[in-house]
Design an enzyme around this catalytic site. Sequence first.
Site, mmCIF file in Angstrom:
data_model
loop_
_atom_site.group_PDB
_atom_site.id
_atom_site.type_symbol
_atom_site.label_atom_id
_atom_site.label_comp_id
_atom_site.label_asym_id
_atom_site.label_seq_id
_atom_site.Cartn_x
_atom_site.Cartn_y
_atom_site.Cartn_z
ATOM 1 N N ASN A 155 -3.054 3.527 0.979
ATOM 2 C CA ASN A 155 -2.270 4.232 -0.046
ATOM 3 C C ASN A 155 -1.623 3.169 -0.931
ATOM 4 O OD1 ASN A 155 -0.477 5.701 -1.579
ATOM 5 N ND2 ASN A 155 0.832 6.312 0.141
ATOM 6 N N TRP A 156 -2.143 3.053 -2.134
ATOM 7 C CA TRP A 156 -1.647 1.992 -3.034
ATOM 8 C C TRP A 156 -0.336 2.367 -3.724
ATOM 9 C CZ3 TRP A 156 -5.523 -1.542 -6.084
ATOM 10 C CH2 TRP A 156 -6.266 -2.283 -5.144
ATOM 11 N N LYS A 157 0.090 3.624 -3.577
ATOM 12 C CA LYS A 157 1.333 4.070 -4.213
ATOM 13 C C LYS A 157 1.312 3.691 -5.702
ATOM 14 C CE LYS A 157 3.443 3.760 0.300
ATOM 15 N NZ LYS A 157 4.632 3.609 1.115
ATOM 16 N N HIS B 147 3.406 13.225 0.914
ATOM 17 C CA HIS B 147 3.965 11.933 1.360
ATOM 18 C C HIS B 147 5.494 12.008 1.314
ATOM 19 C CE1 HIS B 147 4.944 7.688 1.527
ATOM 20 N NE2 HIS B 147 3.735 7.504 2.018
ATOM 21 N N GLU C 29 7.602 10.016 0.278
ATOM 22 C CA GLU C 29 8.174 9.574 -1.006
ATOM 23 C C GLU C 29 8.153 10.714 -2.027
ATOM 24 O OE1 GLU C 29 5.777 6.034 -1.334
ATOM 25 O OE2 GLU C 29 6.880 5.210 0.375
ATOM 26 N N GLU D 178 3.937 9.751 9.589
ATOM 27 C CA GLU D 178 4.587 8.578 9.017
ATOM 28 C C GLU D 178 6.104 8.696 9.193
ATOM 29 O OE1 GLU D 178 1.925 6.572 5.851
ATOM 30 O OE2 GLU D 178 3.145 8.059 4.843
ATOM 31 N N GLY E 69 7.375 0.743 4.882
ATOM 32 C CA GLY E 69 7.776 -0.413 4.072
ATOM 33 C C GLY E 69 8.930 -1.223 4.645
ATOM 34 N N SER F 245 4.293 0.618 8.144
ATOM 35 C CA SER F 245 4.289 -0.809 8.499
ATOM 36 C C SER F 245 3.128 -1.209 9.406
ATOM 37 C CB SER F 245 5.629 -1.216 9.132
ATOM 38 O OG SER F 245 6.677 -1.042 8.181
ATOM 39 N N GLY G 158 0.138 1.262 3.616
ATOM 40 C CA GLY G 158 0.651 0.978 2.278
ATOM 41 C C GLY G 158 0.453 -0.484 1.919
ATOM 42 N N GLY G 159 1.505 -1.261 2.089
ATOM 43 C CA GLY G 159 1.515 -2.658 1.653
ATOM 44 C C GLY G 159 0.327 -3.481 2.105
HETATM 45 P P1 13P Z 1 3.650 0.751 4.472
HETATM 46 O O1 13P Z 1 2.353 0.477 5.198
HETATM 47 O O2 13P Z 1 3.852 -0.138 3.281
HETATM 48 O O3 13P Z 1 4.804 0.787 5.416
HETATM 49 O O4 13P Z 1 3.513 2.229 3.860
HETATM 50 C C1 13P Z 1 3.094 3.254 4.672
HETATM 51 C C2 13P Z 1 2.849 4.440 3.843
HETATM 52 O O5 13P Z 1 3.774 5.058 3.323
HETATM 53 C C3 13P Z 1 1.459 4.849 3.622
HETATM 54 O O6 13P Z 1 1.387 6.105 3.041
#
Ligand code: 13P
Length: 248
Positions: free
Chosen positions: A10-12, A93, A95, A163, A169, A208, A229-230
């Site tokens: 997920n590149w957000k 998600h 967020e 999640e 993050g 994470s 994510g990251g």
């Molecule tokens: P991180 O891997 O950066 O913690 O993000 C997880 C996430 O929200 C994937 O949707």
Amino acid sequence: MANRKYIVGNWKMNGLRAQLSDIADIAALAETHEGVDVAICPPVTLIAQAAENTQGFKIGAQDCHFAISGAHTGCLSAEMIREAGATLTILGHSERRTDQHETDAEVKAKAQAAHSAGLGAIICVGETEQERDAGKAIDIVCGQLAGSFPEGADADWLTIAYEPVWAIGTGRVPEVSDVEEMHAAIRSQLAQLMGDGAGAVRILYGGSMNGSNAAQLLAVANVDGGLVGGASLTAEKFGPIIKAAAEA
Ligand code: 13P
């Protein structure tokens, strides 16, 4: 029988055209790990070009609207996303549940719209730290799942991502025993919602996940993959997670 592992990036809100080469690198890497399904969900602006560059690789979106079309300025329908070349979308998600105040009912409607347009759907659920500390994590997550669960869902198009909000993050990851407990609870909630088909629905862990902890997380019962994510932004970081999934 264990489900085939599914690793989704997920590149957000990250990625310009210059990063299309990273998607191509990740797609090439994924091809060398046949036993794992891999997808990247970049910003919508990159979907069409990424899909064209990486034929056969899964490109996804991070949201869609629940309506087919209409007066919804700034929004994108599932059909538009499908036409751009995506084959799946992330929905609900944390967020978006926080920033855009998305409700379970909206997530459910979006999942139905995604399926109608031919997209796979990854529905995200997860508790806040406060909810976990209050001992409510399982109730919260199972409640979100029940409220967001689309009618007639099956494993061919539905995936769940657990999640924990406090792990996103932050570099913090739950204890393996907590992941195991939550994924088992999600599995039994799915069984209540859909009966026999529940075992084949993939339940991803997200928050994470990285090259150092992926093998341990992916070995947990009922963890069928990861939503990352990251650590999904480059082949260098994402590669070890794909490899861990192939070996799990
Ligand atoms: P991180 O891997 O950066 O913690 O993000 C997880 C996430 O929200 C994937 O949707």
